[in-house]
Design an enzyme around this catalytic site. Structure first.
Site, PDB file in Angstrom:
ATOM      1  N   HIS A 153     -11.329  -5.846   7.987  1.00 30.14           N
ATOM      2  CA  HIS A 153     -11.978  -5.550   6.714  1.00 30.14           C
ATOM      3  C   HIS A 153     -13.202  -4.657   6.887  1.00 30.14           C
ATOM      4  O   HIS A 153     -14.047  -4.594   5.995  1.00 30.14           O
ATOM      5  CB  HIS A 153     -12.417  -6.839   6.009  1.00 30.14           C
ATOM      6  CG  HIS A 153     -11.304  -7.759   5.644  1.00 30.14           C
ATOM      7  ND1 HIS A 153     -10.728  -8.612   6.559  1.00 30.14           N
ATOM      8  CD2 HIS A 153     -10.647  -7.958   4.473  1.00 30.14           C
ATOM      9  CE1 HIS A 153      -9.764  -9.303   5.966  1.00 30.14           C
ATOM     10  NE2 HIS A 153      -9.703  -8.923   4.701  1.00 30.14           N
ATOM     11  N   GLU A 158       0.812  -1.208   0.000  1.00 29.31           N
ATOM     12  CA  GLU A 158       0.000   0.000   0.000  1.00 29.31           C
ATOM     13  C   GLU A 158       0.850   1.264   0.000  1.00 29.31           C
ATOM     14  O   GLU A 158       0.519   2.255  -0.662  1.00 29.31           O
ATOM     15  CB  GLU A 158      -0.955  -0.007   1.189  1.00 29.31           C
ATOM     16  CG  GLU A 158      -2.129  -0.970   1.039  1.00 29.31           C
ATOM     17  CD  GLU A 158      -1.768  -2.413   1.248  1.00 29.31           C
ATOM     18  OE1 GLU A 158      -2.554  -3.285   0.827  1.00 29.31           O
ATOM     19  OE2 GLU A 158      -0.692  -2.671   1.831  1.00 29.31           O
TER      20      GLU A 158
END
Length: 337
Positions: free
Chosen positions: A129, A60
């Protein structure tokens, strides 16, 4: 007018921007051949080639760092972080590089990039998540933060974000991806049944950043919400019969001070609803904005209805979310104060 899901509307926005501007590039984990974990980029690589739509390593920080460099040299990256929970390795690049580039270069460079992230719960994704980290971005000068609640806004806001000359954090509520959420349900029972898919025009159009929308007019109390919570607020107002005015903020930074103040000045009461945790959540900023600008019009303290101050509780996911019952209690409390 075509009816589309939010996933289809988001894909349309990227497609339109890539057709209009060869400098727009899309990349991230699994966004190429696979089309993204939620299929938001499906078929874009086949249409535009692997030079403009491509997969990245699971990195990321590298995704956003590369986007900052590309943006500084004239491209317009629209990158995907697969879940908002995964953005923490990239946070330094977002805050220290993207948000500050215009200022630290005295305007010689800008960072016209978009970081898209699915946010919030509702898919039983557990603690890694399901987070709602919007307050981490609204605290940062130089960033714009957007949370759409419906397909029409999602497409128009994303086109505006891609065309903007500064970095935009674009948070996409996962519960709304495949149809607007039925706010009446405390549990995921026929969750898309009540609201139709959104009408989304073909081609190019924009929804301005920084402009809220009155989703439901009312005179008794103002509800400030965004994303999935717009539907929960609507359901609470209908179930209680309280004449609530519901403001869909759409853009959290810059926020629409004029619309917020006008509504609370009219109603004299305010309830703030969001899915993220209570302490230091974005609702705290909204409460301060209302108190500073509408104090002498308030008939009751500003109320907040939020997620719990705990790590994301997988087993109690649907109790953690503000539902119409909890929002309804808050509406009644401010009306009785």
């Amino acid at each position: 007018m075509p009816r589309k899901t939010m996933v289809e509307a988001i894909r349309d926005a990227m497609d339109v921007c890539m057709q209009r501007d060869a400098n727009v590039v899309v990349f991230g984990e699994d966004v190429g051949y696979f089309g993204g974990v939620f299929r938001c980029t499906q078929n874009l690589q086949q249409k535009y080639g692997s030079n403009r739509v491509f997969d990245t390593p699971i990195n990321e920080s590298g995704i956003v760092g590369a986007a900052v460099g590309m943006a500084a040299y004239g491209l317009r990256p629209c990158v995907e972080i697969q879940f908002a929970d995964y953005m923490y390795p990239a946070y330094d690049q977002i805050v220290s590089e993207a948000a500050r580039l215009r200022y630290r270069s005295n305007g010689q460079f800008t960072a016209p990039l978009v970081v898209r992230m699915p946010t919030g719960g509702g898919i039983f994704g557990g603690q890694t998540h399901s987070q709602s980290p919007e307050a981490l971005f609204t605290h940062v000068s130089g960033l714009k933060t957007v949370v759409p609640s419906n397909p029409y806004d999602a497409k128009g806001l994303l086109i505006s974000a891609i065309e903007d000359n500064d970095p935009v954090i674009f948070l996409e509520p996962k519960r709304l991806y495949n149809g607007p959420f039925d706010g009446h349900h405390e549990r995921p029972v026929t969750p898309w049944a009540r609201h139709p898919l959104g009408e989304v025009p073909d081609g190019h159009y924009t929804v301005p950043l920084g402009k809220a929308l009155v989703r439901r007019e009312g005179a008794a109390v103002t509800v400030l919400a965004y994303g999935t919570m717009v539907y929960v607020a609507e359901a609470a107002a209908e179930e209680t019969g309280i004449d609530a005015e519901i403001i869909d903020l759409r853009t959290l930074l810059p926020y629409d001070l004029e619309t917020i103040v006008a509504s609370v000045t009219k109603t004299g009461r305010c309830v703030v609803v969001h899915e993220a945790t209570l302490t230091s959540g974005y609702g705290a900023e909204l409460s301060a904005i209302v108190q500073e600008n509408c104090f002498y019009n308030l008939e009751a303290p500003v109320a907040r209805v939020t997620g719990w101050d705990t790590p994301y509780p997988h087993a109690q996911e649907w109790d953690y979310f503000p539902g119409p019952a909890r929002v309804g209690r808050a509406l009644k409390a401010v009306m009785e104060a």
